[in-house]
Design a protein around this motif. Sequence first.
Motif, PDB file in Angstrom:
ATOM      1  N   LEU A  83       1.020 -15.763   1.669  1.00  0.00           N
ATOM      2  CA  LEU A  83       1.861 -14.728   2.279  1.00  0.00           C
ATOM      3  C   LEU A  83       2.229 -13.606   1.316  1.00  0.00           C
ATOM      4  O   LEU A  83       2.522 -12.487   1.745  1.00  0.00           O
ATOM      5  N   SER A  84       2.228 -13.866   0.002  1.00  0.00           N
ATOM      6  CA  SER A  84       2.617 -12.811  -0.936  1.00  0.00           C
ATOM      7  C   SER A  84       1.437 -12.208  -1.674  1.00  0.00           C
ATOM      8  O   SER A  84       1.438 -11.016  -1.980  1.00  0.00           O
ATOM      9  N   SER A  85       0.391 -12.996  -1.959  1.00  0.00           N
ATOM     10  CA  SER A  85      -0.720 -12.484  -2.766  1.00  0.00           C
ATOM     11  C   SER A  85      -1.932 -12.080  -1.940  1.00  0.00           C
ATOM     12  O   SER A  85      -2.865 -11.474  -2.468  1.00  0.00           O
ATOM     13  N   ASP A  86      -1.953 -12.409  -0.649  1.00  0.00           N
ATOM     14  CA  ASP A  86      -3.080 -12.021   0.202  1.00  0.00           C
ATOM     15  C   ASP A  86      -2.684 -11.080   1.332  1.00  0.00           C
ATOM     16  O   ASP A  86      -3.537 -10.588   2.060  1.00  0.00           O
ATOM     17  N   VAL A  87      -1.392 -10.850   1.494  1.00  0.00           N
ATOM     18  CA  VAL A  87      -0.896  -9.946   2.534  1.00  0.00           C
ATOM     19  C   VAL A  87      -0.185  -8.782   1.862  1.00  0.00           C
ATOM     20  O   VAL A  87       0.847  -8.958   1.218  1.00  0.00           O
ATOM     21  N   GLY A  88      -0.742  -7.587   2.004  1.00  0.00           N
ATOM     22  CA  GLY A  88      -0.170  -6.415   1.365  1.00  0.00           C
ATOM     23  C   GLY A  88       1.184  -6.051   1.937  1.00  0.00           C
ATOM     24  O   GLY A  88       1.459  -6.250   3.127  1.00  0.00           O
ATOM     25  N   LEU A  89       2.037  -5.486   1.089  1.00  0.00           N
ATOM     26  CA  LEU A  89       3.374  -5.102   1.537  1.00  0.00           C
ATOM     27  C   LEU A  89       3.308  -4.015   2.613  1.00  0.00           C
ATOM     28  O   LEU A  89       4.208  -3.889   3.439  1.00  0.00           O
ATOM     29  N   GLY A  90       2.216  -3.257   2.626  1.00  0.00           N
ATOM     30  CA  GLY A  90       2.029  -2.258   3.670  1.00  0.00           C
ATOM     31  C   GLY A  90       1.949  -2.880   5.052  1.00  0.00           C
ATOM     32  O   GLY A  90       2.367  -2.262   6.041  1.00  0.00           O
ATOM     33  N   VAL A  91       1.408  -4.109   5.131  1.00  0.00           N
ATOM     34  CA  VAL A  91       1.348  -4.820   6.410  1.00  0.00           C
ATOM     35  C   VAL A  91       2.758  -5.207   6.848  1.00  0.00           C
ATOM     36  O   VAL A  91       3.144  -5.017   8.010  1.00  0.00           O
ATOM     37  N   TYR A  92       3.547  -5.741   5.919  1.00  0.00           N
ATOM     38  CA  TYR A  92       4.927  -6.117   6.239  1.00  0.00           C
ATOM     39  C   TYR A  92       5.708  -4.916   6.766  1.00  0.00           C
ATOM     40  O   TYR A  92       6.479  -5.031   7.730  1.00  0.00           O
ATOM     41  N   LYS A  93       5.527  -3.757   6.129  1.00  0.00           N
ATOM     42  CA  LYS A  93       6.302  -2.576   6.516  1.00  0.00           C
ATOM     43  C   LYS A  93       5.965  -2.107   7.929  1.00  0.00           C
ATOM     44  O   LYS A  93       6.754  -1.402   8.557  1.00  0.00           O
ATOM     45  N   GLN A  94       4.791  -2.491   8.428  1.00  0.00           N
ATOM     46  CA  GLN A  94       4.391  -2.117   9.792  1.00  0.00           C
ATOM     47  C   GLN A  94       5.131  -2.939  10.846  1.00  0.00           C
ATOM     48  O   GLN A  94       5.181  -2.566  12.020  1.00  0.00           O
ATOM     49  N   MET A  95       5.678  -4.083  10.445  1.00  0.00           N
ATOM     50  CA  MET A  95       6.227  -5.037  11.409  1.00  0.00           C
ATOM     51  C   MET A  95       7.623  -4.649  11.903  1.00  0.00           C
ATOM     52  O   MET A  95       8.417  -4.050  11.181  1.00  0.00           O
ATOM     53  N   ASP A  96       7.915  -5.044  13.136  1.00  0.00           N
ATOM     54  CA  ASP A  96       9.271  -4.923  13.678  1.00  0.00           C
ATOM     55  C   ASP A  96      10.114  -6.125  13.274  1.00  0.00           C
ATOM     56  O   ASP A  96      11.324  -6.010  13.063  1.00  0.00           O
ATOM     57  N   VAL A  97       9.474  -7.277  13.177  1.00  0.00           N
ATOM     58  CA  VAL A  97      10.157  -8.508  12.792  1.00  0.00           C
ATOM     59  C   VAL A  97       9.111  -9.505  12.309  1.00  0.00           C
ATOM     60  O   VAL A  97       7.956  -9.471  12.750  1.00  0.00           O
ATOM     61  N   VAL A  98       9.515 -10.371  11.375  1.00  0.00           N
ATOM     62  CA  VAL A  98       8.645 -11.434  10.854  1.00  0.00           C
ATOM     63  C   VAL A  98       9.277 -12.775  11.195  1.00  0.00           C
ATOM     64  O   VAL A  98      10.496 -12.940  11.095  1.00  0.00           O
TER      65      VAL A  98
ATOM     66  N   ARG B 255      11.662 -12.207  -0.155  1.00  0.00           N
ATOM     67  CA  ARG B 255      11.533 -11.071  -1.068  1.00  0.00           C
ATOM     68  C   ARG B 255      10.624  -9.990  -0.488  1.00  0.00           C
ATOM     69  O   ARG B 255      10.912  -8.797  -0.618  1.00  0.00           O
ATOM     70  N   GLN B 256       9.525 -10.400   0.138  1.00  0.00           N
ATOM     71  CA  GLN B 256       8.627  -9.420   0.734  1.00  0.00           C
ATOM     72  C   GLN B 256       9.311  -8.662   1.877  1.00  0.00           C
ATOM     73  O   GLN B 256       9.173  -7.449   1.997  1.00  0.00           O
ATOM     74  N   CYS B 257      10.034  -9.386   2.706  1.00  0.00           N
ATOM     75  CA  CYS B 257      10.711  -8.736   3.838  1.00  0.00           C
ATOM     76  C   CYS B 257      11.830  -7.820   3.367  1.00  0.00           C
ATOM     77  O   CYS B 257      12.055  -6.757   3.958  1.00  0.00           O
ATOM     78  N   MET B 258      12.541  -8.217   2.319  1.00  0.00           N
ATOM     79  CA  MET B 258      13.594  -7.357   1.785  1.00  0.00           C
ATOM     80  C   MET B 258      12.999  -6.078   1.207  1.00  0.00           C
ATOM     81  O   MET B 258      13.533  -4.978   1.399  1.00  0.00           O
TER      82      MET B 258
END
Length: 399
Positions: A107-122, A137-140
């Motif tokens: 979840l942290s080393s294979d998923v770019g933070l740019g993907v997280y920023k696209q989300m409405d909720v995780v 940490r990634q979501c924050m």
Amino acid sequence: MAKEQKEWGAGVFSLLSWFKQENVKKAKVMVVGAGALGNEVLKNLALFGVGNIFIVDFDTIEYSNLTRSILFRESDADKGLYKAEVAAKRVKEINRGINVQYIVGNLSSDVGLGVYKQMDVVIGCLDSRLARLQLNRQCMRAGVPWVDGGIEDLNGVVKVFKRGENCYECGLSDTAKHNLFQKMSCAGVARRNEDAGRVPTTPVIASIIGAVQTQEAIKFLHPEELYKGNMASLCGSWFHYEGMHNNVRIYKSSAYHSDCPSHEYWKPVFKIPQLSADITVEACLAMLKDLLNVESVEINLRNDRFVDKIVTRNDNQCFHPMLPESKIPDYIDSDPQLYCRMRMDLNQNTFENIDEEFPYQQLTLREIGIPYFDILQITTESGYFYVELTKDEKRYPFK
């Protein structure tokens, strides 16, 4: 003649006074973990008609998963297929009108933070404290709320975390933090990621907790209803279900300390269309110098350090994995010579910051552990910058 395709949920969800079909249809929801909880959450999201679902899981399907996972089949376990891939396929079978994507990886080393920023909720469907800490940490950093769920036996909990209100790390005890940071520091490769082992659960508790998690996520897709007070979020509370005696309780549980390292918010983010994880380190450093108009550039590997050497202390044997740290356990398991030395003390040589002195300039960012569509933290003489690998955005098309 084929029947005309009707809009999903037409004449059903429209009966709900609060439900906004367009909000749900265009929503982007990430589900991290595709086991028992993840199966239930994904099934529910598909039935709701959530337009974009993103699945993350690194594991394969085993026979033990079949008793609690509605999306998996015996043939999947026979073939040892990946949970994320199979779950994505089965979710599309439930509702072909939604866009489903997946990543087989960490979840942290294979998923770019740019993907997280696209989300409405995780939605976190994890069985490891270390994984929860990393997800938090990634979501924050991305400024995205996330819904945590946990199950064991006939018991389950749901918590909601949102920047500025509630933080997973802040709610941990000092002992729990110490143990997790010991695992994260990885002074030697003998320290492995937390292995939670098999936790005894039932399909019933997975259904209950997965349903509450989905319900909380759907609320975030209706911010105007939350703002008006027509519905309430579990953020700042702890939903606990005890199935043996049918006890349901909601406790106040909110922690948000000013000095917590999890509260980093990576902004502003500079979008750079020329940058991709496929670019070499040398080319990336040169481009960043030019675009940021600075003399020195250092890429900070905040999620996954790069390992070029492993040395056994007793006999001084040297191995050259040339891999990000998250891949080292698999590297050790796959090398019989190194695996036999696991009882010895092992030292690893790691790089946490990448600059012009980095000896492997021709490696790509991906090869040193930076995922596609990531956001890089850059240190320069002018301070910190956050830079997006925007060229990779096309890998993850959303509706």
